[in-house]
Scaffold this motif. Sequence first.
Motif, PDB file in Angstrom:
ATOM      1  N   PHE A   1    -113.082  17.215  70.751  1.00 30.37           N
ATOM      2  CA  PHE A   1    -112.387  15.945  70.553  1.00 30.37           C
ATOM      3  C   PHE A   1    -113.099  14.901  71.398  1.00 30.37           C
ATOM      4  O   PHE A   1    -113.433  15.155  72.564  1.00 30.37           O
ATOM      5  CB  PHE A   1    -110.917  16.041  70.964  1.00 30.37           C
ATOM      6  N   LEU A   2    -113.332  13.727  70.820  1.00 28.35           N
ATOM      7  CA  LEU A   2    -114.046  12.655  71.505  1.00 28.35           C
ATOM      8  C   LEU A   2    -113.356  11.342  71.190  1.00 28.35           C
ATOM      9  O   LEU A   2    -113.125  11.026  70.022  1.00 28.35           O
ATOM     10  CB  LEU A   2    -115.505  12.604  71.028  1.00 28.35           C
ATOM     11  N   GLY A   3    -113.006  10.574  72.230  1.00 26.19           N
ATOM     12  CA  GLY A   3    -112.337   9.305  71.996  1.00 26.19           C
ATOM     13  C   GLY A   3    -112.593   8.299  73.085  1.00 26.19           C
ATOM     14  O   GLY A   3    -112.926   8.650  74.222  1.00 26.19           O
ATOM     15  N   ASP A   4    -112.416   7.039  72.724  1.00 23.46           N
ATOM     16  CA  ASP A   4    -112.524   5.943  73.676  1.00 23.46           C
ATOM     17  C   ASP A   4    -111.140   5.346  73.872  1.00 23.46           C
ATOM     18  O   ASP A   4    -110.383   5.175  72.913  1.00 23.46           O
ATOM     19  CB  ASP A   4    -113.494   4.879  73.143  1.00 23.46           C
ATOM     20  N   SER A   5    -110.777   5.033  75.124  1.00 17.57           N
ATOM     21  CA  SER A   5    -109.515   4.376  75.444  1.00 17.57           C
ATOM     22  C   SER A   5    -108.332   5.205  74.947  1.00 17.57           C
ATOM     23  O   SER A   5    -108.158   6.345  75.364  1.00 17.57           O
ATOM     24  CB  SER A   5    -109.526   2.962  74.848  1.00 17.57           C
ATOM     25  N   TYR A   6    -107.523   4.654  74.065  1.00 16.14           N
ATOM     26  CA  TYR A   6    -106.351   5.369  73.558  1.00 16.14           C
ATOM     27  C   TYR A   6    -106.752   6.729  72.974  1.00 16.14           C
ATOM     28  O   TYR A   6    -106.075   7.743  73.212  1.00 16.14           O
ATOM     29  CB  TYR A   6    -105.682   4.500  72.496  1.00 16.14           C
ATOM     30  N   GLY A   7    -107.850   6.755  72.236  1.00 19.78           N
ATOM     31  CA  GLY A   7    -108.309   8.017  71.662  1.00 19.78           C
ATOM     32  C   GLY A   7    -108.725   9.032  72.700  1.00 19.78           C
ATOM     33  O   GLY A   7    -108.672  10.248  72.454  1.00 19.78           O
ATOM     34  N   SER A   8    -109.120   8.560  73.887  1.00 19.94           N
ATOM     35  CA  SER A   8    -109.531   9.489  74.946  1.00 19.94           C
ATOM     36  C   SER A   8    -108.330  10.213  75.533  1.00 19.94           C
ATOM     37  O   SER A   8    -108.387  11.412  75.827  1.00 19.94           O
ATOM     38  CB  SER A   8    -110.274   8.739  76.049  1.00 19.94           C
ATOM     39  N   GLY A   9    -107.220   9.476  75.730  1.00 25.75           N
ATOM     40  CA  GLY A   9    -106.021  10.122  76.245  1.00 25.75           C
ATOM     41  C   GLY A   9    -105.464  11.125  75.255  1.00 25.75           C
ATOM     42  O   GLY A   9    -105.077  12.243  75.629  1.00 25.75           O
ATOM     43  N   ILE A  10    -105.414  10.743  73.979  1.00 31.65           N
ATOM     44  CA  ILE A  10    -104.950  11.673  72.945  1.00 31.65           C
ATOM     45  C   ILE A  10    -105.837  12.904  72.906  1.00 31.65           C
ATOM     46  O   ILE A  10    -105.348  14.036  72.784  1.00 31.65           O
ATOM     47  CB  ILE A  10    -104.912  10.966  71.581  1.00 31.65           C
ATOM     48  N   SER A  11    -107.144  12.725  73.039  1.00 24.25           N
ATOM     49  CA  SER A  11    -108.067  13.861  73.006  1.00 24.25           C
ATOM     50  C   SER A  11    -107.768  14.863  74.113  1.00 24.25           C
ATOM     51  O   SER A  11    -107.739  16.077  73.892  1.00 24.25           O
ATOM     52  CB  SER A  11    -109.512  13.365  73.127  1.00 24.25           C
ATOM     53  N   GLN A  12    -107.546  14.365  75.335  1.00 25.36           N
ATOM     54  CA  GLN A  12    -107.222  15.261  76.441  1.00 25.36           C
ATOM     55  C   GLN A  12    -105.905  15.994  76.203  1.00 25.36           C
ATOM     56  O   GLN A  12    -105.785  17.200  76.463  1.00 25.36           O
ATOM     57  CB  GLN A  12    -107.119  14.471  77.739  1.00 25.36           C
ATOM     58  N   LEU A  13    -104.910  15.261  75.714  1.00 32.07           N
ATOM     59  CA  LEU A  13    -103.595  15.854  75.519  1.00 32.07           C
ATOM     60  C   LEU A  13    -103.617  16.901  74.410  1.00 32.07           C
ATOM     61  O   LEU A  13    -102.971  17.955  74.523  1.00 32.07           O
ATOM     62  CB  LEU A  13    -102.581  14.753  75.205  1.00 32.07           C
ATOM     63  N   VAL A  14    -104.353  16.642  73.337  1.00 37.12           N
ATOM     64  CA  VAL A  14    -104.482  17.649  72.277  1.00 37.12           C
ATOM     65  C   VAL A  14    -105.168  18.895  72.829  1.00 37.12           C
ATOM     66  O   VAL A  14    -104.750  20.027  72.560  1.00 37.12           O
ATOM     67  CB  VAL A  14    -105.251  17.085  71.069  1.00 37.12           C
ATOM     68  N   ALA A  15    -106.214  18.695  73.632  1.00 36.38           N
ATOM     69  CA  ALA A  15    -106.921  19.845  74.206  1.00 36.38           C
ATOM     70  C   ALA A  15    -106.003  20.674  75.096  1.00 36.38           C
ATOM     71  O   ALA A  15    -106.123  21.907  75.149  1.00 36.38           O
ATOM     72  CB  ALA A  15    -108.133  19.370  75.006  1.00 36.38           C
ATOM     73  N   ALA A  16    -105.078  20.018  75.800  1.00 34.58           N
ATOM     74  CA  ALA A  16    -104.154  20.748  76.675  1.00 34.58           C
ATOM     75  C   ALA A  16    -103.155  21.575  75.880  1.00 34.58           C
ATOM     76  O   ALA A  16    -102.607  22.556  76.406  1.00 34.58           O
ATOM     77  CB  ALA A  16    -103.406  19.771  77.582  1.00 34.58           C
TER      78      ALA A  16
END
Length: 541
Positions: A151-166
């Motif tokens: 998962f790769l994202g900038d700004s809002y997409g970055s937070g979502i990416s981390q949370l999905v990975a968790a």
Amino acid sequence: MASAGLYPELDEAALAQIVNALESGDTAGLAPARAEEVDEARARVIFSRVRVPGEEGIELDGALWAPTGDGPFPVVVMPAPWADLGWIAYVAQATQLALKGYVVLAYTPRGFGKSGGEVEVAGPLDIQDGTAALDFVLVNSLNVDPSRIGFLGDSYGSGISQLVAAHDPRVRVVGALSTWGSLFEAFYENDTRHTASVDALRGAARNARLSERTQWAFEQMQNGDGVSDELKEWAYERSPLTYVERLNQQNAPIFFSHAWHETLFPVNQTLELFHQLTGPKRLDLSIGDHSSPEMTGLIGLPNRIWSDAHRWLDYHLKGVGEAAEDSVISEIMWSKTLESHPVWEAAIGDPVRFHLTGPADGATDGGLADKPQNGWSTVVSTGTDTPATVADAIIKTGYAEMAGKPKTYPTAQISRTDAAVWTSEPLTETAKVRGIPRLRLTYQPSTANATFIAYLFDAAPGGNASLITHAPFTTLGAAPGEPIAADIELQAAGYDVPAEHRLMLVLDTQDPFYGDANEPGGKLILSSPDDNPSHLDVPLA
């Protein structure tokens, strides 16, 4: 026309033109490099707009890039930033990744653009949408490798990416650009509301559909003096730091990028997450503000941050290239020198203590001295702003910093009635500030509620200064007149203060970036008692 809000330099029309060229083959009007990429992508990649089934029956607007040829191919899912244009922001980067042999799905999170649903600010529904988007790729793409997913994202997409990975063990690697670790600390630092950040988010989402709970949370952060347990829970649920144990169990390699003078998600809260992660990790720190260091990459131009993110994916998903020897890369203000270090501890300096002293006879400013001088006190009136501020404008000031034109502060115009100032002697050599400065200060508020902001400046011989770092601090429900000893972490900095310049600490009580808890007619009495001297510890390399 530039996209408004958090991405003032992003040309939405130019990005849409790339999308149209991928669909039609008409590259007229594109820059030569973009036209060449589009031609190559049309020969080697199948591009299609898609509707992704999300949670609770809504659909997410997206696009899919599927390479042809031998596979199986690794997968990269890209949740879009906080902007109406949605996934189109990634069209250049997603095309480049597809040409390197990735199946790429970029999608617009719920509530934005052409996606259904309402904005939940990386809440549980957004996490479930991320998992649904991954399911969509695996079901609708041939020749994919389900064991190699990023998962790769900038700004809002970055937070979502981390949370999905968790929450989804299938995610094997993450790229989080201009991200957050603790949403609570990002918006409520030292009991101080980051009202400008919330204003910026609400402004950028003015065409989006905010859920009722999102509107409630934003209203609480903008207008409430205190923080309810419900608001804390709302923020914690949306913070990757809350799930750090899950991320460590996943052991997914995570790449972070951040800006030193980030005004939306200040760097310290991301550093805390970075510290607590035990798996492979990397942090790129740059001059600028939220997302501005990555901006040229979003329009397809060469960009250090996006190049490092690609290398991170290449190594951890494709096994090509080499592992990063250094996990921390720092771009130093304002020289743009890059410093590489194996760990954060090697990137920071040793604390050097500067004691806050009282003004000398006939002077208005105190000193930053190598020896304590206690027993003094100074009074600051609250409620009036001074030229000491975080920036001229959220995010936009970061572009000037990137161009080597940081905001200039006329120190003589800072009212000594409305602010307290302490200045060091001229430095005999360059002071390399590396890490988190820490301030110990004793103060007595005359009212139950009080806010102040501490700024650390680089003061040039001519009287003008540049901002090194700062931090706000608020007291709520104090006993008026009783002394309070405050320990304040300023935001981390990588800054070279030239020889002959001075360090200057300024404390005032208002800044347009923050909520103001001061009461009318209030005063702060600042002091340095013998049993608890006031001092500033600056990490110097």
